[in-house]
Motif scaffolding. Structure first.
Motif, PDB file in Angstrom:
ATOM      1  N   SER A  86       0.840  -1.205   0.000  1.00  0.00           N
ATOM      2  CA  SER A  86       0.000   0.000   0.000  1.00  0.00           C
ATOM      3  C   SER A  86       0.868   1.244   0.000  1.00  0.00           C
ATOM      4  O   SER A  86       0.578   2.224  -0.687  1.00  0.00           O
ATOM      5  CB  SER A  86      -0.906   0.018   1.228  1.00  0.00           C
ATOM      6  OG  SER A  86      -1.753  -1.087   1.215  1.00  0.00           O
ATOM      7  N   ASP A 131      -5.578  -0.684  -4.904  1.00  0.00           N
ATOM      8  CA  ASP A 131      -5.066  -1.267  -3.657  1.00  0.00           C
ATOM      9  C   ASP A 131      -6.070  -2.289  -3.136  1.00  0.00           C
ATOM     10  O   ASP A 131      -7.088  -1.928  -2.558  1.00  0.00           O
ATOM     11  CB  ASP A 131      -4.833  -0.155  -2.635  1.00  0.00           C
ATOM     12  CG  ASP A 131      -4.008  -0.651  -1.455  1.00  0.00           C
ATOM     13  OD1 ASP A 131      -3.675  -1.846  -1.422  1.00  0.00           O
ATOM     14  OD2 ASP A 131      -3.696   0.176  -0.578  1.00  0.00           O
ATOM     15  N   GLU A 132      -5.766  -3.553  -3.347  1.00  0.00           N
ATOM     16  CA  GLU A 132      -6.647  -4.650  -2.938  1.00  0.00           C
ATOM     17  C   GLU A 132      -8.100  -4.392  -3.336  1.00  0.00           C
ATOM     18  O   GLU A 132      -8.984  -4.349  -2.478  1.00  0.00           O
ATOM     19  CB  GLU A 132      -6.538  -4.876  -1.434  1.00  0.00           C
ATOM     20  CG  GLU A 132      -5.109  -5.194  -1.035  1.00  0.00           C
ATOM     21  CD  GLU A 132      -4.996  -5.618   0.421  1.00  0.00           C
ATOM     22  OE1 GLU A 132      -5.961  -6.195   0.920  1.00  0.00           O
ATOM     23  OE2 GLU A 132      -3.939  -5.391   1.024  1.00  0.00           O
TER      24      GLU A 132
HETATM   25 MG   LIG Z   1      -2.197  -2.608   2.142  1.00  0.00          MG
END
Ligand SMILES: [Mg+2]
Ligand SMILES: Nc1ncnc2c1ncn2[C@@H]1O[C@H](COP(=O)(O)OP(=O)(O)OP(=O)(O)O)[C@@H](O)[C@H]1O
Lengths: 273, 264, 270
Positions: free
Chosen positions: A54, A182-183
Motif C-alpha cells: 500500500s 489497492d486490494e
Molecule cells: Mg495494504
C-alpha cells in the motif's frame, strides 16, 4: 537480476527509481525500490501484510509522501511538484480502493462525476450540472461495467461488487494514464472478486492503460495478471511472468521477519532463493 | 438506454414539482415577510453603538476588588445547585417510575408524563419568576426553580432507562414471591443506579449554570450579584462576574465530564 | 451486575478491586451528605418562609385560576413573534456556524491559529447565557425583537458550531482521500466528500436547536427583547394572575407544538 519483461512497447509509462519511505524514525518501509510499468499490462504486487504494498502505491500519487527517490510518469517527475502542480498531476492517475471510498449519500452519477472534479468548474460541481461530454463518457463507462441503470441510485444502496464498479468508473472518468488499485477485491466474495479482476484486465487492454494491483489472492493474481511483482518488507524480490512464480519463490516472498528484513539495509534479502 | 445519452439531473429531494416549488415559495415568502417587517431602527442602533461603547469602556479593565461579594454569590449558587440536584434527583426517581410505560399503570403513566412535560416546557427563568412571586426573593426560590428544572431532565431520561431494563431479574424476583416495592428496590434500582448517578452529576453541572441565570430575576446566587452590578452601572464588576461565571462553567463542565467518564 | 457480586467476593485477588470500588461508593455517599449538610446549614434562607411556602404557592395558584383568555389576540401575536425570533435566529446561526465548525474541527481546520480562534468563538458563545446576551443587545439595539434575535443567534452559534464540528471530526476520511487522489481542490472536496457526510447531523442539530430556541425565546421579553415574555412580565407586574396562567398555558402549547414539529421534521428528513 532476474529477467525483466522484454520491452514490447515503446512508451514507458511509469518509472519508479530508488524510492525510499520511512514512517517516522523507524526502519524504512520501502528501501531504494525500483519499478517500471509500461504499456497496457496488468501488474500484480503480492507480498505479506506489512510488506509495503500500500505504501508503494500511495507513494506514486503522493497520498503518502516519499522520503526520497524518483517517480516519473510520462516525463513528469512527481516528487518535486508543489501542491498545485500535484493536484493537476494527480488527475492523470486513477485510483481504486479496497473499501471503495465512495460518498455513500450521493448518487452513483455524482460519485462517478467526482472523478472529474479536478477538471470542472466549481459552479458546475456545486449545481451538479456536469458538462455534456462528461455525462456521455460516464454513461458509456457505466454501460461498459454494467451499472448504467443505477445512475440515480444512492451509492449506499448498491452491493459490494456494484460499488467497486462505481469506484472503477470514477477512476476512469479522470481519463488517467495509469490505474492503481489497492486490494480492489479484498472486500468482495470470490465470484464478484473474479468479475472485477477480469474487468480490470479487459479495461487495461481496451483502454491501453497500465494497471497496478495490490492483491493477496495469489491464484487470482496469477490468473489475471501479465506480470507479478513480489515484495518482501520494503524491496522487490520477484518480478516476472505469472507462470514463473513457483512455490519456492512464493515461500520466499511470504517468509521473513519484518523487523529483521527492514533493518537489513543493503543486504540481499532473498537473493539466494 | 443508449450510449449517446448526455443529459443528467440530480433527482430532486421532493419528487412532486408542485409541492417542491410550493415549499420553496412558502419558505421564501416567510423569510421576506418576517425580515422585511423587522422593526430595526437604525438611529437607535447607532445610538446603541455609542452606548455599547460606553458599557465596554466602563467594563475594562474588569474589577475584582469586591471579590468577597463575588465569592459569596458563587457559594450561594453552589449551595442552590447542590440542594436542587439532590432534591430533584430524589423526586425524579418516583416520578420516573410513574412515567415508565413498562411499570406504571396507564393513568399513573399519563400523570407522570404530564408532570415531566410541564417541568420541561418552562424555561427556568419563567419558573423562577413565579417562585419569586410565591415565596419571595432569595435562594429558596432559586432552589425550587432548579428542582423543577432537574425533574424535567432527570426524570425523563431515567424513565427512558427504566423502560429498557432487563425484565429477567424482575421476573426472578416476582417468582420468588417479592412484593412490588421489594421488586423495584432489588431488581430495578440496581439496574438504573449507574444511570442515576451519571444524570445527577450532569444535572449538578447544568444547575450550576442555570443558577447563574435565574439569579437575574431575583432567585439568589451569583446571578443576583450580576444583576445588581449591571443595574448599578458597575460594568467593570459585571464583567469580572461574567468572566468568573464562564471560568467556573468551563471547569465544572470538564470536571463533570471527567467524573462521568470515570464512573461509566 | 448483581450476579457478579458474590463471585467477586469469593475470589481473593479480586477483593482489593472490590474494596476500592466500595470505598469509592461510600466516599461518594459521604461526600454528598457532607455537601448537602454544608449547603443546608449555611444557605441564607428564612426557614419560616420555607415552611409557609406550600400555602403561599397554593394561594398563588388559586389566584391564577381560572385563566383569563380576554387578552388572547395579543398573546397569540406575541407567540407568533416568539416563533419568528426562534426561526430567524436559528437560520442565521446555522449559516454562521458552518465556517466556525469548519475551522474548529481538528481534521478540516486550515491551521492551529484558526483552530484556536474557532474554539474561542464556540466557548464564548456557549458559556454566556441567552439572557445575558439579551441584556447586552437590548442595550445596543433597544428593547424589541431585533435584540432578541441577535441574542438567540449568538448563543446558538456556539451550540451548533460545537456539534457540527464534532460531526465533521467523525466523518469517514476515505472519500476525502479518494477525491484527493482525483486531484480535486480543497473546496470541491468539502463540497463532495464532507458536506454530504455531515448533512444528516446538520439537519438534526438545526432542528434540535430550533426546538431549544423556541423555549429560550419565551424568556427574552423579561429583559425587554421581544416575544411572549413581554406580556408575561406585564401581567406579573400588574398582578394580573389569570392572564399569567393564560400566558403559561399558551407557552406550554407552543413548546408542545415545537416538539411535535421537530420530531415530524426529524422523521421526514433523516
Ligand atoms: Mg495494504
Ligand atoms: N501511516 C502510517 N504511519 C506509520 N506506519 C505506517 C503507516 N502506514 C503503514 N505503516 C507501516 O508500514 C508498513 C507497511 O505498511 P503497508 O500498509 O504498506 O503494508 P501492506 O503491504 O499494504 O500490507 P497489507 O497487505 O496488510 O495491506 C507496516 O509495517 C505499517 O505498519
Amino acid at each position: 537480476m532476474r529477467g525483466r519483461l522484454a520491452l514490447v512497447r515503446k512508451t514507458i509509462m511509469l518509472k519508479i527509481s530508488k524510492l525510499t519511505k520511512h514512517y517516522g524514525s523507524g526502519d524504512p518501509v520501502l528501501k531504494e525500490l525500483d519499478l517500471t510499468v509500461e504499456g497496457d499490462q496488468l501488474t500484480s504486487v503480492i507480498g505479506s501484510s506489512g510488506a509495503g504494498k500500500s505504501t508503494l502505491l500511495r507513494c506514486i500519487n503522493r497520498l503518502v509522501e516519499p522520503t526520497s527517490g524518483s517517480i516519473d510518469l510520462n516525463g513528469t517527475e512527481f516528487t518535486t511538484l508543489n501542491r498545485r502542480e500535484l493536484r493537476a498531476a494527480r488527475r492523470r492517475i486513477g485510483m481504486v480502493f479496497q473499501g471503495f471510498n465512495l460518498i455513500d449519500r450521493l448518487t452513483v452519477m455524482e460519485n462517478v462525476q467526482s472523478g472529474r472534479l479536478g477538471y470542472i468548474s466549481t459552479w458546475s460541481a456545486l449545481t451538479r450540472r456536469y458538462p455534456r461530454d462528461d455525462i456521455r463518457h460516464a454513461y458509456e463507462l457505466m454501460e461498459r461495467v454494467g451499472i448504467a441503470h443505477y445512475a440515480n441510485k444512492r451509492a449506499d444502496e448498491l452491493s459490494g461488487g456494484e460499488r467497486q464498479r462505481v469506484g472503477v468508473v470514477r477512476a476512469l472518468m479522470q481519463r488517467p494514464e495509469i490505474l492503481l488499485a489497492d486490494e480492489p477485491t479484498a472486500s468482495l466474495d470470490p465470484k464478484t472478486s473474479e468479475q472485477i479482476m477480469s474487468l480490470l484486465r479487459d479495461l487495461a487492454s481496451e483502454l491501453k492503460l497500465p494497471v497496478i494491483i495490490n492483491i493477496h489472492n495469489v491464484t487470482e493474481a496469477k490468473e489475471y495478471s501479465d506480470r507479478i511483482v513480489g515484495m518482501r518488507y520494503g524491496r522487490i524480490i520477484f518480478d516476472d511472468l505469472p507462470e514463473k512464480l513457483t512455490t519456492a519463490e512464493m515461500d520466499e516472498i511470504y517468509a521473513g521477519v519484518p523487523a529483521m528484513d527492514r533493518a537489513a539495509v543493503g543486504a540481499s534479502v532473498g537473493a539466494g532463493a | 438506454m443508449s450510449g449517446a445519452k448526455d443529459c443528467w439531473r440530480k433527482p430532486p429531494f421532493i419528487a412532486n414539482p408542485v409541492l417542491r416549488y410550493g415549499l420553496y415559495g412558502a419558505v421564501l415568502i416567510y423569510f421576506v415577510a418576517t425580515l422585511a417587517t423587522l422593526p430595526i431602527d437604525w438611529d437607535r442602533v447607532a445610538d446603541g453603538m455609542t452606548r455599547a461603547q460606553r458599557i465596554f469602556n466602563g467594563a475594562f479593565p474588569p474589577n475584582f476588588e469586591r471579590s468577597g461579594l463575588l465569592i459569596d454569590g458563587f457559594l450561594e449558587s453552589l449551595k442552590i445547585a447542590i440542594l436542587a440536584t439532590v432534591g430533584g434527583v430524589a423526586l425524579s426517581v418516583p416520578l420516573a417510575f410513574m412515567a415508565a410505560g413498562n411499570i406504571a399503570i396507564k393513568p399513573v403513566y399519563f400523570l407522570g408524563r404530564a408532570i415531566i412535560i410541564v417541568a420541561r416546557s418552562f424555561h427556568p427563568v419563567i419558573v423562577a419568576i413565579i417562585f419569586v412571586k410565591a415565596v419571595g426573593f432569595g435562594p429558596f426560590a432559586g432552589a425550587l426553580t432548579l428542582v423543577v428544572y432537574s425533574i424535567g431532565f432527570v426524570a425523563k431520561l431515567l424513565a427512558e432507562r427504566i423502560e429498557e431494563i432487563d425484565f429477567g431479574q424482575v421476573e426472578a424476583m416476582r417468582s420468588a414471591g417479592a412484593g412490588f416495592i421489594a421488586t423495584l428496590v432489588y431488581a430495578v434500582l440496581p439496574q438504573i443506579m449507574p444511570r442515576l448517578v451519571g444524570l445527577g452529576i450532569y444535572q449538578l453541572d447544568s444547575n450550576l449554570r442555570a443558577s447563574a441565570v435565574v439569579g437575574i430575576v431575583g432567585a439568589g446566587g451569583i446571578g443576583a450579584t450580576l444583576a445588581n452590578a449591571f443595574g448599578r452601572y458597575d460594568y467593570d464588576f459585571a464583567l469580572a462576574i461574567t468572566m468568573v461565571i464562564v471560568g467556573v462553567i468551563l471547569i465544572s463542565e470538564a470536571v463533570s465530564g471527567f467524573v462521568r467518564k470515570r464512573i461509566a | 451486575m448483581m450476579s457478579t457480586q458474590p463471585l467477586q467476593d469469593t475470589l481473593d485477588h479480586w477483593s482489593r478491586f472490590t474494596l476500592r470500588q466500595r470505598l469509592m461508593r461510600y466516599g461518594g455517599l459521604a461526600l454528598t451528605l457532607l455537601l448537602v449538610g454544608w449547603a443546608l446549614g449555611s444557605i441564607d434562607v428564612i426557614w419560616e418562609w420555607v415552611w409557609d411556602s406550600p400555602r403561599q404557592m397554593g394561594d398563588l395558584f388559586g389566584r391564577m385560576m381560572p385563566p383569563d383568555p380576554s387578552n388572547l389576540p395579543s398573546i397569540l401575536e406575541a407567540i407568533w413573534q416568539t416563533v419568528n425570533i426562534a426561526t430567524l435566529a436559528t437560520m442565521v446561526a446555522v449559516v454562521v456556524s458552518l465556517p466556525v465548525a469548519y475551522i474548529s474541527a481538528q481534521n478540516t481546520t486550515p491551521n492551529r491559529v484558526a483552530l484556536w480562534i474557532g474554539r474561542f468563538i464556540l466557548v464564548s458563545s456557549r458559556s454566556v447565557n441567552t439572557i445575558i446576551w439579551a441584556l447586552l443587545f437590548v442595550a445596543i439595539f433597544g428593547p424589541g425583537i431585533v435584540a432578541g434575535i441577535v441574542a438567540i443567534m449568538f448563543r446558538s452559534i456556539g451550540f451548533l458550531g460545537k456539534l457540527l464540528g464534532e460531526a465533521i471530526e467523525e466523518i469517514d476520511h476515505k472519500p476525502v482521500e479518494a477525491l484527493e487522489a482525483c486531484g480535486a481542490s480543497r473546496f470541491k472536496i468539502v463540497l463532495y466528500a464532507i458536506v454530504p457526510q455531515v448533512m444528516p447531523a446538520f439537519f438534526a442539530v438545526a432542528i434540535l436547536r430550533w426546538d431549544i430556541n423556541l423555549r429560550e425565546s419565551t424568556v427574552l421579553g423579561l429583559v425587554g427583547a421581544g416575544g411572549i415574555g413581554m406580556i408575561l412580565q406585564g401581567a406579573i407586574d400588574t398582578f394580573n394572575w389569570p392572564e399569567v396562567s393564560m400566558v403559561l398555558l399558551t407557552i406550554l402549547a407552543l413548546v408542545v407544538f415545537g416538539e411535535v414539529v421537530s420530531s415530524y421534521l426529524r422523521k421526514k428528513i433523516l
